[in-house]
Design a protein around this motif. Structure first.
Motif, mmCIF file in Angstrom:
data_model
loop_
_atom_site.group_PDB
_atom_site.id
_atom_site.type_symbol
_atom_site.label_atom_id
_atom_site.label_comp_id
_atom_site.label_asym_id
_atom_site.label_seq_id
_atom_site.Cartn_x
_atom_site.Cartn_y
_atom_site.Cartn_z
ATOM 1 N N SER A 198 55.121 -15.228 -18.761
ATOM 2 C CA SER A 198 53.914 -14.215 -19.230
ATOM 3 C C SER A 198 53.179 -14.121 -18.832
ATOM 4 O O SER A 198 52.541 -12.974 -18.214
ATOM 5 C CB SER A 198 53.775 -14.673 -21.007
ATOM 6 O OG SER A 198 55.333 -14.444 -21.826
ATOM 7 N N GLU A 205 51.865 -10.719 -16.550
ATOM 8 C CA GLU A 205 51.076 -9.987 -16.670
ATOM 9 C C GLU A 205 49.826 -9.788 -15.937
ATOM 10 O O GLU A 205 49.131 -9.397 -15.171
ATOM 11 C CB GLU A 205 49.779 -10.319 -18.290
ATOM 12 C CG GLU A 205 50.688 -10.722 -19.614
ATOM 13 C CD GLU A 205 50.417 -9.055 -19.828
ATOM 14 O OE1 GLU A 205 49.924 -7.913 -19.715
ATOM 15 O OE2 GLU A 205 52.153 -8.379 -20.311
ATOM 16 N N ARG A 245 50.741 -7.114 -13.368
ATOM 17 C CA ARG A 245 50.537 -6.236 -14.302
ATOM 18 C C ARG A 245 49.066 -5.347 -14.139
ATOM 19 O O ARG A 245 48.571 -4.245 -13.642
ATOM 20 C CB ARG A 245 50.558 -5.956 -15.834
ATOM 21 C CG ARG A 245 50.300 -4.221 -15.959
ATOM 22 C CD ARG A 245 50.408 -4.391 -17.880
ATOM 23 N NE ARG A 245 51.744 -5.359 -18.482
ATOM 24 C CZ ARG A 245 52.939 -5.274 -18.138
ATOM 25 N NH1 ARG A 245 53.227 -3.417 -18.686
ATOM 26 N NH2 ARG A 245 53.709 -6.582 -19.391
#
Length: 456
Positions: free
Chosen positions: A121, A125, A128
């Protein structure tokens, strides 16, 4: 996220990444931070990791720091005080590796344990935020290389629709069953005959374990048992690994291996010779699934074409004994991004040359980790006199253990040490005659050494 002094030299370069596990996410992040236009395709409808904890050596933590993620990773994970190896029969300590100030000064960072899903995760992230386009529910079926681009064939897993996307580069982080690896070698995954059962539970309320601050590994004949804290000490991670008699029986008899080798019946019988403490912890393992541990033989070349390269488990799936699978993939990611960025900075970014250089650096490095992992696993699981000798060797190593892991934890792709000296990827001279036990058993079972008894 505050990445450290990373130049955006890859601006204008388009990259496709196949696979959204830890390796693919790390690759997307490392390349995006250098300015590349990255699209990551993941066949699952969501980004997820199967399992629980993983370990990240100081060389991996330094990469997280370079990418601006160290502080957040430390918040999500746990910094163990030491790593302990103990005998699984007597429970006595045989080697303790302290992660103290001397350790941090020697390696320049910490030793971290973290939940797989938390690390994934974090990387997703960060990728992104760095500009990566993330696409779920899309499988990369293959790709064609043209003179000035690579064209990937994509399949929507819900509708079955086939589409295409083009880029300057495709990086195949598509796992141990990679669709791209077959273009280089027609090999199969190699089962180790060992299976892993995992389990997590609340640590503070566990009367036996609430004071645990270390990574503890109980190693013994044909099995081992690992414990360490996760998530700031709130979660206990436990892993039980053992050798499957049913797998070995099929191997020696030349019969078909049952699909459920390592099943619950075998699990219940696997630890009767171990310390009662270990036996008392086994009821906390998940029984609905288990992991049949496999790797693949090392390969010397990862370059599929002038614009396609294998990375992560697609190139070098290891056994778990050196706790290096995730960090190896992160190393791949940083090496590719670093070498490409430096080539672009010098005005000489030719993907063919970059990929060959990356492969020449990374393949020997990963070959040594894969081979050493196989040997290390066998050393953990010896019985009889060999076990007693192993324990004494471990005790003798405690006063100067850095020298045994410097090659693993002291790595930095910037040094190009394996590119300059590929022989660093070979096993030490003292182990040149060592043969992987599963291959020896299979050879004996085929009758090539009829006078030699089959030994497990």
């Amino acid at each position: 996220m505050n990445a450290q002094n990373i130049d955006r030299n890859l601006a204008g370069q388009k990259v496709i990444i196949a696979g959204g596990g830890i390796g693919g996410a790390a690759g997307a992040l490392a390349l995006s931070l250098r300015g590349a236009d990255v699209t990551l395709y993941e066949r699952s409808r969501e980004f997820k990791e199967v399992g629980a904890g993983l370990q990240i050596g100081p060389h991996g933590v330094k990469m997280l720091q370079k990418w601006g993620l160290k502080e957040r990773a430390l918040e999500l994970g746990y910094l163990p005080e030491r790593m302990q190896f103990r005998d699984a029969i007597t429970r006595e300590p045989i080697l303790t590796m302290n992660f103290d100030e001397e350790f941090e000064e020697h390696y320049g960072s910490n030793y971290l344990v973290i939940h797989r899903s938390d690390l994934l995760s974090l990387l997703i992230e960060a990728a992104r935020e760095a500009g990566t386009k993330l696409v779920n529910g899309t499988k990369v079926l293959g790709a064609d290389t043209e003179p000035d681009r690579v064209v990937a064939e994509l399949k929507n897993v819900d509708t079955g629709e086939i589409t295409h996307d083009s880029a300057d580069l495709l990086v195949a982080f598509d796992g141990i069953h990679s669709v791209f690896r077959k273009h280089l070698v027609t090999d199969e995954a190699v089962p180790s005959a060992y299976v892993a059962y995992r389990g997590t539970s609340d640590l503070p309320t566990d009367p036996e374990m609430s004071e645990l601050k270390d990574v503890v590994g109980y190693i013994g004949p044909r099995c081992h048992f690992i414990q360490y804290p996760l998530r700031g000490g709130e979660l206990l991670n436990q892993v039980a690994v053992f050798q499957s008699p049913r797998y070995l029986r099929a191997l020696t008899d030349g019969t078909e291996v049952p699909e459920d080798w390592g099943n619950n019946d075998e699990f219940r019988e696997a630890y009767g010779h171990t310390n009662e403490f270990i036996q008392g912890r086994l009821d906390q393992m998940w029984l609905d699934t288990w992991w049949q541990m496999s790797d693949r033989d090392p390969i010397d070349n990862w370059v599929v074409s002038d614009r396609i390269i294998l990375m992560g488990d697609a190139a070098h799936p290891p056994l778990q004994y050196l706790a290096s699978g995730a960090v190896m993939a992160m190393e791949d990611a940083e090496c590719l991004a670093l070498f490409a960025s430096e080539a672009a900075e010098g005005g000489q970014l030719v993907w063919k040359d970059v990929l060959e250089e990356v492969s020449a650096e990374r393949a020997p490095r990963c070959k040594r980790i894969q081979s050493t992992g196989r040997f290390w696993g066998e050393l953990w699981h010896v019985d009889g006199l060999a076990r007693l000798i192993r324990n004494e060797v471990f005790r003798q190593a405690e006063s100067g253990w850095f020298k045994y892991v410097d090659w693993l934890w002291g790595y930095d792709a910037e040094r190009r040490e394996y590119l300059r000296n590929p022989e660093k990827g070979e096993m030490p001279a003292e182990l040149k005659e060592w043969e992987y036990n599963l291959y020896r058993i299979a050879r004996q079972a085929r009758g090539s050494s009829a006078s030699e008894p089959i030994t497990i």
